[in-house]
Write a protein that holds these residues in place. Structure first.
Motif, PDB file in Angstrom:
ATOM      1  N   UNK A 464      -9.225  61.289   6.438  1.00 29.10           N
ATOM      2  CA  UNK A 464      -8.018  61.943   5.930  1.00 29.10           C
ATOM      3  C   UNK A 464      -7.486  61.161   4.729  1.00 29.10           C
ATOM      4  N   UNK A 465      -6.615  61.818   3.988  1.00 33.26           N
ATOM      5  CA  UNK A 465      -6.134  61.183   2.752  1.00 33.26           C
ATOM      6  C   UNK A 465      -5.280  59.966   3.062  1.00 33.26           C
ATOM      7  N   UNK A 466      -4.632  59.962   4.253  1.00 36.67           N
ATOM      8  CA  UNK A 466      -3.804  58.799   4.568  1.00 36.67           C
ATOM      9  C   UNK A 466      -4.667  57.564   4.781  1.00 36.67           C
ATOM     10  N   UNK A 467      -5.956  57.760   5.009  1.00 41.00           N
ATOM     11  CA  UNK A 467      -6.836  56.601   5.114  1.00 41.00           C
ATOM     12  C   UNK A 467      -7.414  56.244   3.748  1.00 41.00           C
ATOM     13  N   UNK A 468      -7.593  57.237   2.912  1.00 41.42           N
ATOM     14  CA  UNK A 468      -8.248  56.983   1.628  1.00 41.42           C
ATOM     15  C   UNK A 468      -7.315  56.306   0.626  1.00 41.42           C
ATOM     16  N   UNK A 469      -6.021  56.682   0.670  1.00 39.71           N
ATOM     17  CA  UNK A 469      -5.087  56.113  -0.311  1.00 39.71           C
ATOM     18  C   UNK A 469      -4.972  54.594  -0.168  1.00 39.71           C
ATOM     19  N   UNK A 470      -4.724  54.085   1.071  1.00 40.80           N
ATOM     20  CA  UNK A 470      -4.658  52.625   1.197  1.00 40.80           C
ATOM     21  C   UNK A 470      -5.938  51.945   0.739  1.00 40.80           C
ATOM     22  N   UNK A 471      -7.075  52.568   1.054  1.00 45.11           N
ATOM     23  CA  UNK A 471      -8.344  51.981   0.638  1.00 45.11           C
ATOM     24  C   UNK A 471      -8.397  51.882  -0.886  1.00 45.11           C
ATOM     25  N   UNK A 472      -7.947  52.957  -1.549  1.00 46.84           N
ATOM     26  CA  UNK A 472      -7.977  52.946  -3.009  1.00 46.84           C
ATOM     27  C   UNK A 472      -7.097  51.854  -3.582  1.00 46.84           C
ATOM     28  N   UNK A 473      -5.867  51.739  -3.009  1.00 42.64           N
ATOM     29  CA  UNK A 473      -4.945  50.725  -3.529  1.00 42.64           C
ATOM     30  C   UNK A 473      -5.510  49.327  -3.312  1.00 42.64           C
ATOM     31  N   UNK A 474      -6.043  49.101  -2.093  1.00 35.89           N
ATOM     32  CA  UNK A 474      -6.581  47.772  -1.808  1.00 35.89           C
ATOM     33  C   UNK A 474      -7.815  47.487  -2.655  1.00 35.89           C
ATOM     34  N   UNK A 475      -8.569  48.540  -2.967  1.00 35.49           N
ATOM     35  CA  UNK A 475      -9.736  48.391  -3.836  1.00 35.49           C
ATOM     36  C   UNK A 475      -9.302  47.830  -5.183  1.00 35.49           C
ATOM     37  N   UNK A 476      -8.266  48.446  -5.745  1.00 37.91           N
ATOM     38  CA  UNK A 476      -7.758  47.965  -7.033  1.00 37.91           C
ATOM     39  C   UNK A 476      -7.235  46.541  -6.904  1.00 37.91           C
ATOM     40  N   UNK A 477      -6.502  46.285  -5.795  1.00 38.00           N
ATOM     41  CA  UNK A 477      -5.910  44.953  -5.616  1.00 38.00           C
ATOM     42  C   UNK A 477      -6.986  43.888  -5.488  1.00 38.00           C
ATOM     43  N   UNK A 478      -8.065  44.225  -4.768  1.00 34.12           N
ATOM     44  CA  UNK A 478      -9.048  43.168  -4.555  1.00 34.12           C
ATOM     45  C   UNK A 478      -9.893  42.960  -5.808  1.00 34.12           C
ATOM     46  N   UNK A 479      -9.871  43.917  -6.732  1.00 36.94           N
ATOM     47  CA  UNK A 479     -10.558  43.656  -8.002  1.00 36.94           C
ATOM     48  C   UNK A 479      -9.619  42.931  -8.966  1.00 36.94           C
ATOM     49  N   UNK A 480      -8.380  43.456  -9.066  1.00 33.81           N
ATOM     50  CA  UNK A 480      -7.497  42.934 -10.117  1.00 33.81           C
ATOM     51  C   UNK A 480      -6.399  42.026  -9.569  1.00 33.81           C
ATOM     52  N   UNK A 481      -6.437  41.736  -8.270  1.00 33.40           N
ATOM     53  CA  UNK A 481      -5.334  40.974  -7.674  1.00 33.40           C
ATOM     54  C   UNK A 481      -5.407  39.486  -7.923  1.00 33.40           C
ATOM     55  N   UNK A 482      -6.329  39.058  -8.754  1.00 31.66           N
ATOM     56  CA  UNK A 482      -6.523  37.621  -8.918  1.00 31.66           C
ATOM     57  C   UNK A 482      -5.609  36.978  -9.919  1.00 31.66           C
ATOM     58  N   UNK A 483      -4.355  37.355  -9.885  1.00 35.49           N
ATOM     59  CA  UNK A 483      -3.390  36.750 -10.803  1.00 35.49           C
ATOM     60  C   UNK A 483      -2.496  35.846  -9.974  1.00 35.49           C
ATOM     61  N   UNK A 484      -2.563  34.575 -10.265  1.00 33.48           N
ATOM     62  CA  UNK A 484      -1.781  33.655  -9.444  1.00 33.48           C
ATOM     63  C   UNK A 484      -0.312  33.732  -9.821  1.00 33.48           C
ATOM     64  N   UNK A 485       0.558  33.923  -8.834  1.00 33.70           N
ATOM     65  CA  UNK A 485       1.988  33.934  -9.147  1.00 33.70           C
ATOM     66  C   UNK A 485       2.398  32.579  -9.713  1.00 33.70           C
ATOM     67  N   UNK A 486       2.994  32.590 -10.894  1.00 32.63           N
ATOM     68  CA  UNK A 486       3.346  31.339 -11.574  1.00 32.63           C
ATOM     69  C   UNK A 486       4.339  30.525 -10.746  1.00 32.63           C
ATOM     70  N   UNK A 487       5.233  31.258 -10.070  1.00 33.80           N
ATOM     71  CA  UNK A 487       6.292  30.558  -9.341  1.00 33.80           C
ATOM     72  C   UNK A 487       5.715  29.661  -8.255  1.00 33.80           C
ATOM     73  N   UNK A 488       4.546  30.058  -7.740  1.00 36.09           N
ATOM     74  CA  UNK A 488       3.940  29.256  -6.688  1.00 36.09           C
ATOM     75  C   UNK A 488       3.587  27.873  -7.192  1.00 36.09           C
ATOM     76  N   UNK A 489       3.023  27.833  -8.401  1.00 37.32           N
ATOM     77  CA  UNK A 489       2.621  26.540  -8.944  1.00 37.32           C
ATOM     78  C   UNK A 489       3.849  25.653  -9.071  1.00 37.32           C
ATOM     79  N   UNK A 490       4.979  26.287  -9.425  1.00 36.43           N
ATOM     80  CA  UNK A 490       6.173  25.493  -9.665  1.00 36.43           C
ATOM     81  C   UNK A 490       6.695  24.812  -8.414  1.00 36.43           C
TER      82      UNK A 490
END
Lengths: 625, 100
Positions: A464-490
């Motif tokens: 169902x679409x309710x399963x596909x949407x989260x997969x799509x979002x997480x797909x994008x996140x796991x490809x492009x989510x590699x941005x370290x939050x600057x505040x963490x370093x601080x």
């Protein structure tokens, strides 16, 4: 004004999931029938609003380095000088955590609506999930130790309830019990640690504890690795973290925890709860910085765990168990980073891991869903054409897990490796590299076996679409989510790392680290082409090795021999209750005396008068002589 | 004049006879009589002690005991007659119902 706004938002975030859980509980209690749609609206909606609030908080939270916000809403316990408040504390670390919890949590809730559609206990599932989210939020936002422990135990309880969600099967209950009991061992240590800190430092407030700790125990660099008080506190906290995060001595519950529904595995046993240990150590990093011994131990535990779990993952058949072992192994990386003092790298890896592991679990769930609950990867094959979307999800998830360049996992894992080099922890670095190789090997073994090769079983169900949407979002996140939050370093910048030797060698080693996962993938491809995966093993020794790794280094067997069986033996030998013997004897004695005295009470009048006379005679003779 | 020792001995003898009667007899009526004998032994002792000390208190005590014995016998005999009417027996061993 600004503060008030933040206060309310923060409280809303924590209370919303709790509110919806309570509404669902009371609806169930008073047998108000809710349709699945209403339950889903309430369950997912509350998390969605909470996620929106977190987004607003993010916008309004000041970006100044080391900024924090805390507010105490009400008093919880107040006895004399002792005071515990319902207080929330927000800084960059907890902001990252609540973003993950509400963000990934929202996606997984949405996914669960589709995944659990046919489940009769739909409502119960959402009660547990919402309760879990609120407990987890309390855990990461707590400003005192007691609140933290409340959240800590809350997530443990929800984890137990959700692992045993399908409680009609005994196996699931056993897995739930195992998870509960094993984490309880760690939690006991942690509770002692919290009490010890309270006794020694006289405060339950996390910030004050850390402030006082650094005043009371100055950095023990001169004394080196000694077992002082701060180390004991750290080790006790570490025990809790190890139990919750499935690290070495207490890790064997996590693979069994896969008995729960797949969204639960994604939410609790991959993205959020199991990383609570990492959060705990990161939260108490000023304390851990004071104790070199505890830091080394954290790194050692992380290193050993990541190797053991990775090798175990290599030999599993069950798709969820592969992912479970890989979770243990990735948390091992985080512990390694924590032990090296690279807290921001650890939390960064926690974040990217939450993305790609949630993606992998949800995709695995979708796979299992459409394959009629088939878990064995060797029964699947050639699914790339049938399920192209899930294949894509798995490809990017596995690539991120294996830390292939430019995926999200790549940035965080490379950061950890880099920090290890900067800290001159070459042995740990080598272990991490070896782990990275094995990770690439098993993750792509999983991918190749499931999606390439001959077709074995046809998928049937439509997602169902309710399963596909989260997969799509997480797909994008796991490809492009590699941005370290600057505040963490601080916020973790307090400890400056040592500048070390030649940059060039480090660069070469870094290139090597980048190359290793690629080599792993190529090896995996070659092995797959030669059809070594899944084929029968002829050599007896190899078969033994396979069995050894398949059972996760025989840890369960070992614990069974070491703890369970002696315990059962002791219990058996004491079945008759050794202490009761004394009381039983006492009982028998008094009963015998009663029998003797009872003989005198025979109801014979002449007997009574005779005893009267005899007693009189005796009394007189006693007086006279 | 009878000596005090003789009187004492007489009283003791009477008392012992009473005690033995009480212990040996099974008939309720005879047990009652034995108790009367014991009472009388005590009464004799009172009178003897009174005359030995030249004091009339002993005789007053005797009157008291006499009254006591009379009322005791009145109640006791009434009970014995009731008992006999109900059970047609005066054997205490058979009448024993206290134990059950």
């Amino acid at each position: 004004m600004q503060d008030q706004y933040m206060e309310n938002l923060l409280l809303t975030v924590v209370l919303l999931p709790l509110f919806s859980a309570l509404v669902l509980i009371f609806a169930a209690l008073f047998s108000v029938r809710l349709t699945k749609q209403m339950v889903a609206m309430l369950g997912v909606g509350s998390i969605a609003v909470a996620a929106c609030c977190v987004f607003l908080i993010k916008l309004h939270f000041s970006t100044v380095a080391g900024a924090s916000f805390s507010h105490s809403y009400a008093n919880w316990i107040e006895v004399g000088d002792f005071k515990v408040a319902f207080g929330l504390y927000l800084d960059a670390l907890s902001l990252v955590m609540i973003s993950i919890i509400t963000g990934v949590g929202l996606l997984i809730h949405l996914y669960s609506v589709g995944f659990m559609q046919k489940e009769p206990d739909f409502q119960r599932f959402f009660i547990y999930l919402n309760l879990f989210i609120s407990a987890m939020l309390v855990l990461v936002l707590a400003d005192n130790l007691l609140m933290l422990f409340l959240g800590w135990e809350g997530v443990g309880l929800c984890s137990y309830l959700l692992i045993g969600f399908w409680h009609q099967k005994t196996v699931n209950n056993l897995a739930a019990n195992k998870a509960f009991i094993m984490t309880r061992i760690g939690d006991t240590g942690m509770a002692i640690g919290l009490l010890l800190m309270f006794v020694l430092l006289g405060s339950l407030d996390i910030q004050q504890v850390q402030l006082k700790a650094s005043e009371l125990w100055p950095l023990a660099t001169e004394s080196g690795m000694s077992l002082d008080l701060v180390t004991i506190c750290c080790l006790l906290l570490l025990a809790g973290a190890v139990g919750k995060s499935g690290q070495l001595p207490l890790h064997s519950w996590l693979p069994d925890a896969m008995a729960g529904p797949t969204p639960v595995s994604a939410l609790i046993h991959a993205a959020t709860m199991v990383t609570a240990g990492v959060y705990l150590i990161a939260r108490f990093h000023p304390l851990f910085n004071l104790s070199p011994l505890a830091m080394t131990l954290v790194a050692v535990i992380g290193a050993i765990t990541l190797l053991i779990a990775a090798t175990s993952a290599l030999m599993q058949n069950d798709i969820k168990r592969i992912l479970a072992y890989s979770t243990i192994s990735q948390i091992g990386y985080m512990f390694l980073a924590l032990g090296a003092g690279a807290y921001s790298a650890a939390v960064f890896h926690l974040m990217t891991h939450a993305f790609f592991k949630a993606l992998l679990f949800l995709a695995a769930g979708a796979l299992i869903y459409s394959m009629q609950h088939q878990h064995n990867i060797f029964r699947m094959g050639g699914l790339a054409k049938k399920l192209p979307f899930i294949c894509g999800c798995f490809l990017s998830g596995c690539a991120a897990l294996a830390a292939l360049p430019l995926m999200s996992g790549f940035f965080s894992k490379e950061l950890i490796l880099e920090k290890l080099l900067e800290q001159q922890m070459y042995v740990f670095w080598a272990v991490a590299i070896l782990g990275a190789f094995i990770t690439a090997l098993y993750s792509f073994k999983l991918f190749f076996v499931v999606f390439l090769g001959p077709v074995q079983q046809q998928p049937d169900s439509k997602l169902s679409s309710s399963m596909l949407i989260p997969l799509g979002v997480l797909l994008l996140l796991s490809i492009f989510g590699g941005i370290q939050p600057q505040s963490l370093i601080d916020i973790f910048a307090s400890q400056h790392l040592l500048e070390t030797g030649s940059i060039e060698t480090i660069e070469i080693m870094m290139l090597f680290a980048i190359a290793v996962p690629i080599i792993g993938v190529i090896t995996s491809w070659i092995l797959f082409k030669k059809q070594i995966f899944g084929s029968a093993i002829n050599s007896a020794k190899l078969r033994q090795l396979h069995q050894f790794l398949y059972t996760g280094w025989q840890v369960d067997w070992l614990y069974n021999k070491l703890f369970t069986q002696p315990f059962i033996k002791i219990a058996r030998s004491n079945q008759e209750d050794f202490i009761d013997k004394f009381y039983l004897a006492l009982m028998r004695l008094s009963r015998a005396c009663h029998g003797l005295v009872n003989l005198l009470q025979n109801g014979q009048l002449r007997w009574y008068s005779a005893s009267l006379v005899l007693a009189m005679l005796l009394a007189f003779s006693l007086i006279n002589f | 004049m009878i000596s005090a020792e003789q009187l004492l001995f007489f009283s003791l003898t009477l008392f012992v006879i009473g005690v033995f009667g009480l212990l040996v007899r099974r008939n309720l009526l005879f047990m009652l009589i034995s108790i009367e004998i014991m009472l009388n032994a005590v009464a004799v002792l009172f009178v003897a002690a009174g005359s030995y000390h030249h004091n009339s208190d002993g005789q007053i005590m005797y009157l008291l005991i006499l009254t006591l014995a009379a009322s005791e016998v009145a109640v006791g005999l009434g009970l014995v007659i009731q008992m006999y009417r109900r059970t047609l027996s005066l054997d205490v061993d058979q009448l024993s119902k206290m134990h059950e």
